[in-house]
Design an enzyme around this catalytic site. Structure first.
Site, mmCIF file in Angstrom:
data_model
loop_
_atom_site.group_PDB
_atom_site.id
_atom_site.type_symbol
_atom_site.label_atom_id
_atom_site.label_comp_id
_atom_site.label_asym_id
_atom_site.label_seq_id
_atom_site.Cartn_x
_atom_site.Cartn_y
_atom_site.Cartn_z
ATOM 1 N N PHE A 1 -49.124 17.834 18.177
ATOM 2 C CA PHE A 1 -50.145 17.154 17.843
ATOM 3 C C PHE A 1 -50.102 16.972 16.201
ATOM 4 O O PHE A 1 -50.226 18.062 15.574
ATOM 5 C CB PHE A 1 -51.596 17.322 18.373
ATOM 6 C CG PHE A 1 -52.502 16.416 18.076
ATOM 7 C CD1 PHE A 1 -52.720 15.423 18.488
ATOM 8 C CD2 PHE A 1 -53.750 16.899 17.074
ATOM 9 C CE1 PHE A 1 -53.956 14.438 18.157
ATOM 10 C CE2 PHE A 1 -54.670 16.121 16.631
ATOM 11 C CZ PHE A 1 -54.617 14.770 17.210
ATOM 12 N N ASP B 1 -46.811 21.730 10.093
ATOM 13 C CA ASP B 1 -48.237 21.402 10.471
ATOM 14 C C ASP B 1 -48.809 22.612 10.613
ATOM 15 O O ASP B 1 -48.877 23.063 11.766
ATOM 16 C CB ASP B 1 -48.157 20.244 11.319
ATOM 17 C CG ASP B 1 -49.720 19.676 11.685
ATOM 18 O OD1 ASP B 1 -50.628 20.607 11.303
ATOM 19 O OD2 ASP B 1 -50.001 18.896 12.205
ATOM 20 N N LYS C 1 -58.605 21.455 8.792
ATOM 21 C CA LYS C 1 -59.610 22.184 9.558
ATOM 22 C C LYS C 1 -60.297 23.310 8.863
ATOM 23 O O LYS C 1 -61.164 22.862 8.178
ATOM 24 C CB LYS C 1 -58.569 22.563 10.723
ATOM 25 C CG LYS C 1 -58.314 21.463 11.802
ATOM 26 C CD LYS C 1 -58.091 21.995 13.370
ATOM 27 C CE LYS C 1 -58.442 20.701 14.188
ATOM 28 N NZ LYS C 1 -56.799 19.921 14.407
HETATM 29 C C1 PLP Z 1 -56.482 18.712 14.343
HETATM 30 C C2 PLP Z 1 -54.961 18.482 14.111
HETATM 31 C C3 PLP Z 1 -54.406 17.485 13.328
HETATM 32 C C4 PLP Z 1 -55.441 16.159 12.801
HETATM 33 O O1 PLP Z 1 -56.314 16.571 11.907
HETATM 34 P P1 PLP Z 1 -57.810 15.598 11.671
HETATM 35 O O2 PLP Z 1 -58.442 16.201 10.692
HETATM 36 O O3 PLP Z 1 -58.167 15.424 13.119
HETATM 37 O O4 PLP Z 1 -57.035 14.234 11.279
HETATM 38 C C5 PLP Z 1 -53.286 17.534 13.118
HETATM 39 N N1 PLP Z 1 -52.324 18.337 13.215
HETATM 40 C C6 PLP Z 1 -52.800 19.457 14.116
HETATM 41 C C7 PLP Z 1 -51.907 20.686 14.412
HETATM 42 C C8 PLP Z 1 -54.161 19.513 14.493
HETATM 43 O O5 PLP Z 1 -54.529 20.595 15.029
#
Ligand code: PLP
Length: 404
Positions: A138, A223, A253
């Site tokens: 994700f 990420d 986050k």
């Molecule tokens: C939450 C998340 C995102 C997206 O972040 P947003 O602040 O919702 O745009 C991208 N990558 C990972 C691994 C995430 O947990």
């Protein structure tokens, strides 16, 4: 008593892209959340790994209040001292030389993808556009981010695929090596998958991927939006693997403890295509976000915080393994890293989340029929024990339902 939203009446004027739980919270403190009716919940979800220091952390609240009285926003056409200070802290603590601040994780991913493409372009290899993501990933919801992750249900109906994005099996080194070619630009990977159900790559696999990319001139993007900033018991999850630092990394986050702020970190080399005018943001890195980010980062990066994560994670894992032994009909597997814990269930995970809520415990869902425990990094042992007791009662409730 305040009126709680009715569980049956939909929120008519909100775009219905979420299946919302019928709960509305009014305040929070540490790992506790209180509904508008004054009911107390133990929060092991933390806004999906976002309020990493718990709710209303006094230092972060103070930083926000102080900055709110002084200056909220200017523009990135001016120097912003808070950005310079937070960028210094982030680069001192990591592989990176430079930072671009964003409002969200998705925007940090977007910046990372653009940076990687522009790097090869600047090197005179504009044909290198292929970016590999991995099953179960994700990376956010922008057009590029959904194709980078390749989750079929998130790309369906949004028109033709963006060129140059391919999805590979997660953790399959041979498939990965076979895919890398002369047009490969970068890989983007979560060292520990979050939404995919708390799946961690082994340090050996991560290192082998890093080495293969180095050998073939391919950039590595991590990420660490969910698994970074202390969540796994190290400041960044890839630090569990020796010599596997990326070229580019996305964080967000926990960086603002719930205030919207993200960042794309890069080496000077990887960022060399990003020259004046090639990217930008109105809000990204504004004084208010930076004040909160600085306060949160100082707390998140403390050795005591990381130590607490490792201790509480050990305690949780032991408790959860005990539950798995006693409820093999409910719990199939315990996985993840640190306080990014996945509990793979036998009954439906959404049903289990409801049973946990009945016990006043909040957990997150996750891929592969998991629920995730993503509590505050400052969770105490007593709170962890309470969470395990609540989960045990939820397991009992599953059995009662099955017997009924
Ligand atoms: C939450 C998340 C995102 C997206 O972040 P947003 O602040 O919702 O745009 C991208 N990558 C990972 C691994 C995430 O947990």
């Amino acid at each position: 008593m305040a009126q709680a939203p009715s569980p049956t009446v939909p929120t008519d004027h909100i775009l219905r892209v979420y299946n919302r739980a019928p709960l509305a919270f009014e305040r929070g403190r540490g790992a506790r959340l209180y509904t508008v009716d004054g009911e107390e919940y133990l929060d092991c979800l933390a806004g999906i790994a976002t309020t990493g220091l718990g709710h209303a952390h006094p230092k972060v609240v103070q930083a926000l209040k102080d900055q709110a009285e002084k200056l909220w926003h200017v523009s990135n056409i001016f120097r912003i001292p808070g950005q310079e200070a937070l960028a210094r802290k982030l680069t001192d603590a990591t592989f990176a030389d430079v930072v671009f601040f964003t409002n969200s994780g998705t925007e940090a991913v977007e910046c990372a993808l653009k940076t990687a493409r522009k790097y090869h372009w600047a090197n005179g290899q504009p044909e290198r556009i292929d970016i590999f993501g991995f099953d179960g990933a994700f990376h956010g919801r922008s057009y590029a981010a959904v194709f980078a992750a390749g989750n079929p249900s998130y790309v369906e109906g949004f028109g033709p695929a963006l060129p140059g994005y391919k999805t590979l099996p997660f953790g399959d080194l041979d498939a990965f090596k076979a895919a890398v070619g002369p047009d490969t630009c970068a890989i983007i990977v979560e060292p520990v998958q979050g939404e995919g159900g708390a799946r961690a790559l082994t340090p050996e696999t991560l290192k082998a991927m890093r080495d293969h990319c180095t050998e073939h001139g391919v950039l590595v993007i991590y990420d660490e939006i969910q698994c970074g900033l202390g969540r796994t018991g190290k400041l960044f999850a890839h630090e569990w693997a020796e010599g596997a630092a990326p070229d580019i990394m996305c964080v967000a986050k926990a960086l603002g403890d719930g205030f919207p702020v993200g960042a794309c970190l890069a080496t000077a080399e990887a960022a060399k295509g990003m020259t004046v005018g090639s990217h930008g943001s109105t809000y990204g890195g504004n004084p208010l976000a930076m004040a909160v980010g600085l306060a949160a980062f100082d707390e998140l990066s403390k050795p005591e915080t990381l130590e607490n994560v490792r201790t509480i994670a050990g305690y949780f894992t032991q408790g959860l393994k005990g539950l798995q032994d006693r409820y093999p009909d409910v719990i199939a597997d315990i996985r993840g890293k640190g306080l990014l814990i996945g509990v793979k269930l036998i009954p439906n995970n959404r049903d289990f989340m409801q049973l946990a809520r009945d016990e006043k415990l909040l957990v997150a869902g996750g891929g592969d029929n998991c629920v995730r425990l993503l509590p505050s990094l400052l969770l105490t042992q007593d709170e962890a024990r309470e969470a395990i007791e609540k989960l045990e009662r939820a397991c009992e409730a599953v059995r009662k339902k099955a017997a009924a």
